[in-house]
Design a protein around this motif. Structure first.
Motif, PDB file in Angstrom:
ATOM      1  N   LEU A 175       0.829  -1.203   0.000  1.00 11.68           N
ATOM      2  CA  LEU A 175       0.000   0.000   0.000  1.00 11.68           C
ATOM      3  C   LEU A 175       0.867   1.257   0.000  1.00 11.68           C
ATOM      4  CD1 LEU A 175      -2.872  -0.976   2.471  1.00 11.68           C
ATOM      5  CD2 LEU A 175      -2.921  -0.969  -0.027  1.00 11.68           C
ATOM      6  N   PHE A 176       1.966   1.232   0.764  1.00 11.93           N
ATOM      7  CA  PHE A 176       2.866   2.396   0.788  1.00 11.93           C
ATOM      8  C   PHE A 176       3.511   2.613  -0.583  1.00 11.93           C
ATOM      9  CE2 PHE A 176       7.150   4.124   1.146  1.00 11.93           C
ATOM     10  CZ  PHE A 176       6.899   5.342   1.763  1.00 11.93           C
ATOM     11  N   LEU A 177       4.020   1.541  -1.171  1.00 15.58           N
ATOM     12  CA  LEU A 177       4.677   1.668  -2.476  1.00 15.58           C
ATOM     13  C   LEU A 177       3.683   2.063  -3.566  1.00 15.58           C
ATOM     14  CD1 LEU A 177       7.090  -1.412  -2.404  1.00 15.58           C
ATOM     15  CD2 LEU A 177       7.664   1.004  -2.041  1.00 15.58           C
ATOM     16  N   HIS A 178       2.477   1.494  -3.492  1.00 12.26           N
ATOM     17  CA  HIS A 178       1.452   1.844  -4.482  1.00 12.26           C
ATOM     18  C   HIS A 178       1.057   3.309  -4.345  1.00 12.26           C
ATOM     19  CE1 HIS A 178      -2.560   0.589  -6.596  1.00 12.26           C
ATOM     20  NE2 HIS A 178      -1.732   1.232  -7.400  1.00 12.26           N
ATOM     21  N   GLU A 179       0.922   3.761  -3.103  1.00 13.07           N
ATOM     22  CA  GLU A 179       0.608   5.165  -2.853  1.00 13.07           C
ATOM     23  C   GLU A 179       1.685   6.075  -3.434  1.00 13.07           C
ATOM     24  OE1 GLU A 179      -1.211   8.534  -1.864  1.00 13.07           O
ATOM     25  OE2 GLU A 179      -2.105   6.593  -1.353  1.00 13.07           O
ATOM     26  N   TRP A 181      -6.390   9.777  14.474  1.00 12.21           N
ATOM     27  CA  TRP A 181      -5.018   9.401  14.110  1.00 12.21           C
ATOM     28  C   TRP A 181      -4.963   8.656  12.781  1.00 12.21           C
ATOM     29  CZ3 TRP A 181      -3.542   4.455  13.126  1.00 12.21           C
ATOM     30  CH2 TRP A 181      -4.360   3.410  13.599  1.00 12.21           C
ATOM     31  N   PHE A 182      -6.012   7.866  12.491  1.00  9.61           N
ATOM     32  CA  PHE A 182      -6.048   7.164  11.215  1.00  9.61           C
ATOM     33  C   PHE A 182      -6.668   8.039  10.127  1.00  9.61           C
ATOM     34  CE2 PHE A 182      -8.197   4.331   8.141  1.00  9.61           C
ATOM     35  CZ  PHE A 182      -7.089   3.630   7.679  1.00  9.61           C
ATOM     36  N   GLY A 183      -7.777   8.659  10.443  1.00  8.14           N
ATOM     37  CA  GLY A 183      -8.465   9.492   9.466  1.00  8.14           C
ATOM     38  C   GLY A 183      -7.631  10.662   8.976  1.00  8.14           C
ATOM     39  N   HIS A 184      -6.681  11.107   9.811  1.00  9.05           N
ATOM     40  CA  HIS A 184      -5.784  12.200   9.422  1.00  9.05           C
ATOM     41  C   HIS A 184      -4.967  11.827   8.183  1.00  9.05           C
ATOM     42  CE1 HIS A 184      -3.249  15.722   9.997  1.00  9.05           C
ATOM     43  NE2 HIS A 184      -2.183  14.949   9.954  1.00  9.05           N
ATOM     44  N   TRP A 185      -4.720  10.517   8.016  1.00 11.95           N
ATOM     45  CA  TRP A 185      -3.873  10.057   6.912  1.00 11.95           C
ATOM     46  C   TRP A 185      -4.663   9.305   5.841  1.00 11.95           C
ATOM     47  CZ3 TRP A 185       0.603  12.336   7.209  1.00 11.95           C
ATOM     48  CH2 TRP A 185       1.128  12.656   8.473  1.00 11.95           C
ATOM     49  N   TRP A 186      -5.968   9.179   6.004  1.00 10.49           N
ATOM     50  CA  TRP A 186      -6.774   8.344   5.105  1.00 10.49           C
ATOM     51  C   TRP A 186      -7.642   9.210   4.206  1.00 10.49           C
ATOM     52  CZ3 TRP A 186      -6.230   3.583   3.593  1.00 10.49           C
ATOM     53  CH2 TRP A 186      -7.291   2.878   3.023  1.00 10.49           C
ATOM     54  N   ILE A 187      -7.699   8.876   2.939  1.00 17.54           N
ATOM     55  CA  ILE A 187      -8.453   9.664   1.963  1.00 17.54           C
ATOM     56  C   ILE A 187      -9.898   9.184   1.889  1.00 17.54           C
ATOM     57  CG2 ILE A 187      -8.718  10.079  -0.528  1.00 17.54           C
ATOM     58  CD1 ILE A 187      -5.682  10.194  -0.697  1.00 17.54           C
ATOM     59  N   LEU A 209      -3.875   8.466  -3.384  1.00 17.95           N
ATOM     60  CA  LEU A 209      -4.703   7.325  -3.749  1.00 17.95           C
ATOM     61  C   LEU A 209      -5.422   6.751  -2.532  1.00 17.95           C
ATOM     62  CD1 LEU A 209      -5.567   5.221  -5.895  1.00 17.95           C
ATOM     63  CD2 LEU A 209      -3.496   3.927  -5.290  1.00 17.95           C
ATOM     64  N   TYR A 210      -4.636   6.321  -1.528  1.00 15.40           N
ATOM     65  CA  TYR A 210      -5.199   5.804  -0.280  1.00 15.40           C
ATOM     66  C   TYR A 210      -4.977   6.769   0.888  1.00 15.40           C
ATOM     67  CZ  TYR A 210      -4.384   1.375  -2.840  1.00 15.40           C
ATOM     68  OH  TYR A 210      -4.336   0.389  -3.775  1.00 15.40           O
ATOM     69  N   PHE A 211      -3.785   7.372   0.904  1.00 23.24           N
ATOM     70  CA  PHE A 211      -3.336   8.140   2.059  1.00 23.24           C
ATOM     71  C   PHE A 211      -3.054   9.600   1.694  1.00 23.24           C
ATOM     72  CE2 PHE A 211      -1.742   3.741   2.466  1.00 23.24           C
ATOM     73  CZ  PHE A 211      -2.456   3.353   3.594  1.00 23.24           C
ATOM     74  N   THR A 212      -3.010  10.418   2.727  1.00 27.87           N
ATOM     75  CA  THR A 212      -2.780  11.855   2.525  1.00 27.87           C
ATOM     76  C   THR A 212      -1.331  12.264   2.753  1.00 27.87           C
ATOM     77  OG1 THR A 212      -3.267  12.392   4.836  1.00 27.87           O
ATOM     78  CG2 THR A 212      -5.140  12.342   3.316  1.00 27.87           C
ATOM     79  N   PHE A 213      -0.450  11.321   3.145  1.00 25.70           N
ATOM     80  CA  PHE A 213       0.868  11.760   3.605  1.00 25.70           C
ATOM     81  C   PHE A 213       1.708  12.426   2.527  1.00 25.70           C
ATOM     82  CE2 PHE A 213       1.247   7.067   3.096  1.00 25.70           C
ATOM     83  CZ  PHE A 213       2.188   6.996   2.074  1.00 25.70           C
ATOM     84  N   TRP A 214       1.652  11.953   1.273  1.00 29.39           N
ATOM     85  CA  TRP A 214       2.434  12.629   0.243  1.00 29.39           C
ATOM     86  C   TRP A 214       1.888  14.033  -0.031  1.00 29.39           C
ATOM     87  CZ3 TRP A 214       7.117  11.914  -1.063  1.00 29.39           C
ATOM     88  CH2 TRP A 214       7.691  10.649  -1.073  1.00 29.39           C
ATOM     89  N   ASP A 215       0.561  14.166  -0.022  1.00 25.40           N
ATOM     90  CA  ASP A 215      -0.019  15.498  -0.193  1.00 25.40           C
ATOM     91  C   ASP A 215       0.411  16.433   0.932  1.00 25.40           C
ATOM     92  OD1 ASP A 215      -1.632  15.663  -2.590  1.00 25.40           O
ATOM     93  OD2 ASP A 215      -2.952  14.168  -1.694  1.00 25.40           O
TER      94      ASP A 215
END
Length: 272
Positions: free
Chosen positions: A113-117, A209-215, A233-239
């Protein structure tokens, strides 16, 4: 018993056909499920505020399903090709759970999931380059007001770019068949949810804590309306790290979920 040879043209095409039925069927089933949920439950009871005020047209849904049909064909061909190379022993796919430690199952899922993101975020930004956008990504953005049916609506070139990543990982990363299946299910389900244009997640989820990083739907709907924000795609961390998250996201999420809570309270008042 004779071993099935997936390199035989007839067997390969039959494998691709079965995979197409699974991929397109999964898309239709999940999209239909959430469409019914939104129209039958959320629309009547919660009525969340929409990001876009433009009404969707029946023609738009038909076009999206058409593009999704071709996307599913390309995904199926990629899947059948991976079955073939797996049979030839070129991949790291394994079938016996005990072949690797049990802890590797959840860890490998997180890694994928991290690599796909990461792959998708940078691919997505690249597809928004003016010289690339009109040839690759514009089809998806023709759906300004999104719905569950938008989730697989891609130009064939974009479908190919999306289809190659997971198969590519199978050459270098040991993955159990269950993990691969779960990744594909997560990919389809989150894509449908994120294109609903109706927020399903509860109030204050974006501060959890989870929703902060979940799209969710609010996050991705802003991408379809603003074009230059919210590429995840899944997570907000790159944004967040690259400062491409829309500054309107938190406020809009709060407005939509607050509106939902208010609607629920009104219904309860009428009942009592």
């Amino acid at each position: 018993m004779k071993t099935v040879d997936f390199s035989e043209p007839g067997t390969f095409l039959l494998t691709a056909a079965f995979m197409f039925l699974g991929i397109f069927g999964r898309y239709v089933a999940i999209a239909l499920l959430f469409s019914v949920l939104v129209q039958g439950v959320y629309k009547d009871k919660f009525s969340p505020r929409q990001v876009q005020k433009r009404p969707r047209r029946d023609r738009q849904t038909q076009v999206e399903i058409g593009w999704s049909f071709f996307t599913s064909i390309l995904f199926a061909l990629a899947g059948a090709a991976m079955v073939l190379v797996w049979q030839k022993g070129f991949t790291k796919v394994y079938l016996e759970v005990n072949e690797y430690p049990l802890w590797w199952l959840p860890v490998s899922l997180i890694i994928v999931l991290f690599l796909h993101e990461t792959y998708y975020y940078w691919l997505h930004r690249w597809m928004h380059r003016p010289s690339i956008y009109k040839y690759v990504h514009k089809v998806h953005h023709d759906s300004i007001t999104t719905s569950a049916w938008t989730s697989f609506s891609f130009h064939p070139l974009e479908s190919i770019l999306q289809a190659i990543f997971i198969p590519g990982l199978l050459f270098i990363l040991p993955l159990h068949l269950y993990t691969i299946g779960l990744v594909l299910l997560i990919m389809t389900t989150t894509s449908v949810i994120n294109h609903l244009n109706t927020e399903l997640y509860p109030q204050d989820f974006h501060t959890h804590w989870f929703g902060h990083w979940w799209i969710g739907a609010t996050h991705h709907s802003l991408h379809h309306s603003q074009f230059r924000t919210n590429f995840g795609l899944y997570f907000t961390f790159w944004d967040k790290w690259m400062k491409t998250e829309s500054p309107q996201y938190a406020r809009l999420f709060e407005e939509k979920t607050e509106n939902s809570i208010s609607s629920i309270e009104k219904i309860e008042m009428k009942i009592h």
